[in-house]
Enzyme design. Sequence first.
Site, PDB file in Angstrom:
ATOM      1  N   ASP A 215      23.718  18.034 121.657  1.00  0.00           N
ATOM      2  CA  ASP A 215      24.024  18.346 120.260  1.00  0.00           C
ATOM      3  C   ASP A 215      24.533  17.142 119.478  1.00  0.00           C
ATOM      4  O   ASP A 215      25.233  17.286 118.484  1.00  0.00           O
ATOM      5  CB  ASP A 215      25.036  19.499 120.159  1.00  0.00           C
ATOM      6  CG  ASP A 215      25.001  20.181 118.792  1.00  0.00           C
ATOM      7  OD1 ASP A 215      23.910  20.219 118.205  1.00  0.00           O
ATOM      8  OD2 ASP A 215      26.055  20.645 118.324  1.00  0.00           O
TER       9      ASP A 215
ATOM     10  N   ASP B 185      28.757  11.899 108.157  1.00  0.00           N
ATOM     11  CA  ASP B 185      29.156  12.711 106.999  1.00  0.00           C
ATOM     12  C   ASP B 185      30.297  13.656 107.349  1.00  0.00           C
ATOM     13  O   ASP B 185      31.123  13.998 106.488  1.00  0.00           O
ATOM     14  CB  ASP B 185      27.963  13.506 106.478  1.00  0.00           C
ATOM     15  CG  ASP B 185      27.323  14.381 107.552  1.00  0.00           C
ATOM     16  OD1 ASP B 185      27.359  15.616 107.423  1.00  0.00           O
ATOM     17  OD2 ASP B 185      26.802  13.822 108.535  1.00  0.00           O
TER      18      ASP B 185
ATOM     19  N   SER C 257      12.623  19.809 167.243  1.00  0.00           N
ATOM     20  CA  SER C 257      11.955  19.080 166.142  1.00  0.00           C
ATOM     21  C   SER C 257      11.574  20.040 165.024  1.00  0.00           C
ATOM     22  O   SER C 257      10.388  20.327 164.812  1.00  0.00           O
ATOM     23  CB  SER C 257      10.731  18.318 166.655  1.00  0.00           C
ATOM     24  OG  SER C 257       9.896  19.114 167.460  1.00  0.00           O
TER      25      SER C 257
ATOM     26  N   GLY D 126      21.628  10.807 124.411  1.00  0.00           N
ATOM     27  CA  GLY D 126      23.020  11.009 124.066  1.00  0.00           C
ATOM     28  C   GLY D 126      23.467  12.350 124.595  1.00  0.00           C
ATOM     29  O   GLY D 126      22.718  13.052 125.277  1.00  0.00           O
TER      30      GLY D 126
ATOM     31  N   LYS E 239      19.807  14.231 118.474  1.00  0.00           N
ATOM     32  CA  LYS E 239      18.629  13.416 118.825  1.00  0.00           C
ATOM     33  C   LYS E 239      17.364  13.959 118.163  1.00  0.00           C
ATOM     34  O   LYS E 239      16.620  13.221 117.518  1.00  0.00           O
ATOM     35  CB  LYS E 239      18.457  13.385 120.347  1.00  0.00           C
ATOM     36  CG  LYS E 239      19.648  12.844 121.099  1.00  0.00           C
ATOM     37  CD  LYS E 239      19.430  12.840 122.600  1.00  0.00           C
ATOM     38  CE  LYS E 239      19.249  14.222 123.181  1.00  0.00           C
ATOM     39  NZ  LYS E 239      20.438  15.076 122.986  1.00  0.00           N
TER      40      LYS E 239
END
Length: 628
Positions: A26, A160, A534, A23, A29
């Site tokens: 902050d 919450d 080269s 995710g 996770k």
Amino acid sequence: MPSKATIDRVQAGKDQLQFITCGSVDDGKSTLIGRLLHDSKVIYEDQLAALARDSAKHGTTGNDVDFALLVDGLEAEREQGITIDVAYRFFTTLRRSFMVADTPGHEQYTRNMATGASNAQLAIILIDARKGVLVQTKRHSFICSLLGIRHVVLAVNKIDLVKYNKERFDRIVGDYMAFAAGLGFTSVVPIPISARYGDNVINQSDKTKWYQGPCLLDYLESIDIQSDVARQVFRFPVQWVNRPNLDFRGYAGSVASGSISAGDEIVVAASGRTTRVKRIVTQDGNLPRADAGDAVTITLEDEIDIGRGDLLARPNERPEVTDQFAAHLIWMDNDPLVAGRNYIFRIGTRTGVAGSITAIKHRIDVNTREHLAARKLSLNEIGFCNVATALPVAFDPYEVNRKTGSFIVIDRFTNRTVGAGMIAFPLRRATNIARQPLSVGKSERAALKNQKPCIIWFTGLSGAGKSTIANIVDQKLFAMSCHTILLDGDNMRHGLNRDLGFSEADRVENIRRVGEVAKLMADGGLIVICSFISPYRAERDMVRNLVAREEFIEIFVDTPLEECVRRDPKGLYSKAKSGKIKNFTGIDAPYEIPMRPEFHLRTMDQTPEQLAEAVIDVLKARAIVHGH
């Protein structure tokens, strides 16, 4: 916490769910994983004490325990409050064992996130309830889909902080479902959670009585992950040929998918040879059957040629076998991927397979899923590419079998893993084109010319004297009645390579074409003299690998840059310094000096004539030409 004896007793009969948390930064996770570990009661007393001390020092939750610190192990992560590395944690419940990977949220750590997702069966995608679906949410969801994860938990965290608002939850779920509709997920289960306070993590929360679905742990314990594996066909990559004595030959490895029983018919994918399984051997005795994940040694009824990296399958369920395929590629190195450059590939247990990315079809903007034109891939970018390997390899498309459809790309010089790929499909042209046998070969043509064919490769900075020395060598060989051809960089760019510029990708393609032409001419029995700047070792080695070891002679024309600038025979250095020429070797583009050239010409103390004569002496010593 269950006793160790109880855990050990139930562990044998349990499967393991591997999942990933991802995710935006902050979104919580690490806190969620810490909460799962804590509430599952798998943290010991000394760990809890250390967590309390760390929370006081590094925590971001005031006086509360900061569960994220159980996972954020790197000091840099603790100081910044973010996850940088992939942190793996193991825990078990009475119903299932788990391995969880906590992956970074920042875009620059895409490769870390891809590493964590590569073996996961499920993804928990966290969304901050205050912020909703973000760009990083979409990015990680796309990568999870690309890497074959088919089950998603949409964890709307910090519920919450929005006062457990149902309307806010429903709006986020609706937005995400609209975005994820085209990603091919088998299931998406949304759950409102508060990782900090434990709402709907281990137990149902009485603060979200409007939510009737499962809590997170119940769902993780009950989701069916075995049916996906059970539907897959039998694949057994040989990891080791087990030959402890003259009377036993077995082939050791782990069953990648499907199952096999003693007496079943199998085929070696690459060679097509068929036989039957005689025994399935383990340290604890013979098994009647081996299933996905079982580490076993298989013995066969017949003596057939099988080595490490071979893939065993059932005759009626064979994998693809080809040397060209299309694949999604995640680039993981600071040095960009350039099409045409040679790398080493590991596909399954087959290691050391030489090959190249022949074309970058497009780069994918993982935020929008838009396909963009690209000549190279930079760190953390994802592209869709064509791949060619030096030998045919056995595989399945990644969406069919993640174990046999994935590969890694390794830098030939540093041994770094620089890319990870997911095979999409074989390229049809690889199976439609076969080499035409020729009646007159290289040896016959060389014998007619009384010489050994080879490629003499002059490399060095512009103005080093390559073309001058190569031209004198050509004249001397011609005077000796040798059959030669001189390929010069400027001349090639007037014809075959006139469409190429001087970017790194164009320089790689320039040398690739020249190398193929030089090989064809060497096959015709000629001594091929090549004079090219080269600048990259990888491309010079690519040409070297086209022919036999003794047929490539690298000559480093070593002239200091200051002397090349002073000479400036074509006025190119002055133009490059004034900005009129971009990507000029030695000024704003690198030159990688040869590490072990066959011959090192130092031009400051010898004339071109003397240096050319020294080259002729080398050719005589190697019996490439004969003195007259």
